[in-house]
Design an enzyme around this catalytic site. Structure first.
Site, mmCIF file in Angstrom:
data_model
loop_
_atom_site.group_PDB
_atom_site.id
_atom_site.type_symbol
_atom_site.label_atom_id
_atom_site.label_comp_id
_atom_site.label_asym_id
_atom_site.label_seq_id
_atom_site.Cartn_x
_atom_site.Cartn_y
_atom_site.Cartn_z
ATOM 1 N N GLY A 15 0.774 -1.233 0.000
ATOM 2 C CA GLY A 15 0.000 0.000 0.000
ATOM 3 C C GLY A 15 0.805 1.283 0.000
ATOM 4 N N HIS A 113 0.484 1.385 -13.149
ATOM 5 C CA HIS A 113 1.272 0.234 -13.605
ATOM 6 C C HIS A 113 2.750 0.646 -13.658
ATOM 7 C CE1 HIS A 113 2.127 -3.552 -15.544
ATOM 8 N NE2 HIS A 113 2.924 -2.878 -16.368
ATOM 9 N N ASP A 154 -4.382 -3.543 -18.642
ATOM 10 C CA ASP A 154 -3.457 -2.438 -18.926
ATOM 11 C C ASP A 154 -3.707 -1.808 -20.302
ATOM 12 O OD1 ASP A 154 -2.145 -2.808 -16.453
ATOM 13 O OD2 ASP A 154 -0.888 -4.366 -17.307
ATOM 14 N N ALA A 183 8.242 8.038 -9.859
ATOM 15 C CA ALA A 183 7.120 8.073 -10.810
ATOM 16 C C ALA A 183 5.773 7.768 -10.152
ATOM 17 C CB ALA A 183 7.391 7.102 -11.957
HETATM 18 C C1 GAR Z 1 3.238 -1.022 -7.435
HETATM 19 O O1 GAR Z 1 4.518 -0.974 -7.992
HETATM 20 C C2 GAR Z 1 2.177 -1.010 -8.524
HETATM 21 O O2 GAR Z 1 2.508 -0.209 -9.616
HETATM 22 C C3 GAR Z 1 2.177 -2.460 -8.922
HETATM 23 O O3 GAR Z 1 2.299 -3.168 -7.712
HETATM 24 C C4 GAR Z 1 2.988 -2.370 -6.753
HETATM 25 C C5 GAR Z 1 2.138 -2.251 -5.511
HETATM 26 O O4 GAR Z 1 2.833 -1.603 -4.466
HETATM 27 N N1 GAR Z 1 0.996 -2.792 -9.660
HETATM 28 C C6 GAR Z 1 0.978 -3.623 -10.702
HETATM 29 O O5 GAR Z 1 1.948 -4.232 -11.083
HETATM 30 C C7 GAR Z 1 -0.386 -3.765 -11.372
HETATM 31 N N2 GAR Z 1 -0.240 -4.351 -12.673
HETATM 32 P P1 GAR Z 1 2.077 -0.913 -3.256
HETATM 33 O O6 GAR Z 1 1.106 -1.937 -2.657
HETATM 34 O O7 GAR Z 1 3.181 -0.581 -2.303
HETATM 35 O O8 GAR Z 1 1.357 0.306 -3.764
#
Ligand code: GAR
Length: 206
Positions: A15, A113, A154, A183
């Site tokens: 999160g 993404h 996506d 980013a």
């Molecule tokens: C993030 O890097 C997000 O962009 C990716 O998962 C991670 C979640 O981190 N999402 C994907 O790959 C979706 N296709 P977080 O739980 O710390 O936000």
């Protein structure tokens, strides 16, 4: 006139993107929307703790609890409608939503993404796998994309992209952190503001 768009954030893991959204709302970067609900498909997601710490209502629903994709999505839809949600943000939500679901919320769901779409995206490309693939291909620049969600994984309209340099010696973990910091955590709140604002304007004209 409604002052703020009501936002639900869907999460599965750590999160950090949810945290970036919470912080951005506090800082006034997101001013046209308010996060009122966090939905997790994993009861152990640390994102739930972040939501609770910020005083945001949480809802946990897993496919195991519901037994089918259809019932899982129905349960999410009910939570969204009970909370009168205007905008759905997928922030590390690791479950693909069916076209039945996405068609109910045309241009009302956004996703972050961790690559420059159309590179390293689509079914099976998520989390660290994206960065592993980028390093294996030897790209010198990667980044992140925030896009609308439609029936193609996506594949929806792109809202914002931000490039990030790959450095010599990067591991997937190091690259993931840089892409998040330089980013994702910047463009996701920006996109949330842009889309919240336009949803409010649309509602006013309706
Ligand atoms: C993030 O890097 C997000 O962009 C990716 O998962 C991670 C979640 O981190 N999402 C994907 O790959 C979706 N296709 P977080 O739980 O710390 O936000």
């Amino acid at each position: 006139m409604q002052e703020k768009a009501r936002i639900a954030v869907l999460v599965s893991g750590g999160g950090t993107n949810l945290q970036a959204l919470i912080d951005a709302e506090k800082q006034g970067i997101i001013k046209s929307g308010e996060i009122v609900l966090v939905i997790a498909n994993n009861p152990n997601a640390y994102a739930l703790t972040r939501a609770r710490n910020a005083g945001i209502a949480t809802y946990v629903i897993t496919k195991k609890m519901t037994g089918s994709q259809e019932a899982f999505e129905e349960s999410i839809k009910k939570a969204l409608s009970d909370a009168q949600i205007d905008l759905i943000i997928l922030a590390g939500f690791m479950s693909i939503l069916s076209s039945d679901f996405t068609s109910c919320y045309d241009h009302k769901i956004i996703n972050v993404h961790p690559s420059l779409i159309p590179s390293f995206c689509g079914k099976g490309m998520y989390g660290l796998k994206v960065h592993e693939a980028a390093l294996a291909r030897g790209v010198k620049v990667t980044g992140a994309t925030v896009h609308f969600v439609n029936e193609i994984p996506d594949g929806g309209d792109i809202i914002i992209q931000q490039p990030v340099k790959v450095r010599e010696g990067d591991t997937p973990e190091i690259l993931q952190k840089r892409v998040m910091r330089q980013a994702e955590w910047i463009i996701l709140p920006k996109a949330a503001e842009v889309v919240s604002k336009s949803i409010l304007e649309e509602k006013e004209q309706a």
